[in-house]
Design a protein around this motif. Sequence first.
Motif: not given
Length: 339
Positions: A162, A167, A169-170, A201, A320-324
């Motif tokens: 994270d 952010g 983490s995925y 991403t 980051n989970v917010d990235d594609e």
Amino acid sequence: MSEKSSCNFPPWRLAHVTSKLEAGKVKAGMNEMSIAVNAAGMGVTQTPLAAHGKTIPAERLGPLAPTDPGIGIEAIRRRYEEDGYVWLSGLLPRAEVIDFRRWVFTHLAETGLLALGHDFALGIAAAEGFDWNLANRRLMSIVRSAAYEGFCAQPRLVRFMDAFVQGISYLHKRKLMRYVQPGTAVATPAHYDLVYLRGGTSRLVTAWIPIGDIPAEMGGVVYLESSHALGRRMEAEFQANSGTLSPEERISAYNNHMAEGGWISKDLPDMAERFDARWLAADYEAGDVVLHSPYMIHAATNNEDRAGRLRLSTDIRYQNVDDEIDARWSNHWSLGDML
Ligand SMILES: O=C(O)CCC(=O)C(=O)O
């Protein structure tokens, strides 16, 4: 891999390793088989490292630089950006990693892969052949297991990732675990990871985690020094020339613009010469985690362990989970899934 192991190791060596483990003292770096890097971090391996029939010459080998996780996340991120990797020594609890190694090998033992009569945490390979099909089936079960999920999602690692991705983490569901028998010619060819993950991403980070000690002669991951810049150039070139490919082919590692399997090369000495770089090797220990950039060129060398131990590791990918997210990696790893 189903063939007989060609590795014959002296019984005194087995006894030695066993007694160290039993005494709770197995600590690579203190192990006399573990000789890749001297105290000043300036040494190179004494045991020649080889892969695919080619030995890396001493002048093309160098030491991977370790990083103390205690230096703080900003300094760690800086080192990662500069070097394309960061080798975090002792990030995870060593005893828990060794316990997990024991668990994995206990579940692989019925395939005939392990020598009997030793603590499975040692991972001593059987001298006879093993049931390769059954081992592959078991491996596919293990990567779907709650125990493995738990290992990859252990709080220390999650919290660290994270912070690292700044952010939430995925962790990609497709997670790989690899075992390598000693005395065999199995070694991952040179590649960079983005080739397999082009559908999302590029802000990805791979965690390569030794499950047990992996001194250099046991064939851990080696990194082509400063090659994250080279990987970027190779990827830009591929993208520039991919106009004639279909959208599916453009993100696939198996299109006709790529070498077989998406590899760059199996000839590690030749690559080092061509790019005037060294392969960086290390004596990895249980508890270490290496993070590498998706552009960093890496490979593995043969497992030449004189104690006849199996190399065991996992490689898993975060972002980051917010990235594609590359949706193709949303399923568990299956052999032959062409990813
Ligand atoms: O463990 C290996 O042999 C290769 C690992 C790898 O390619 C990776 O971590 O991306």
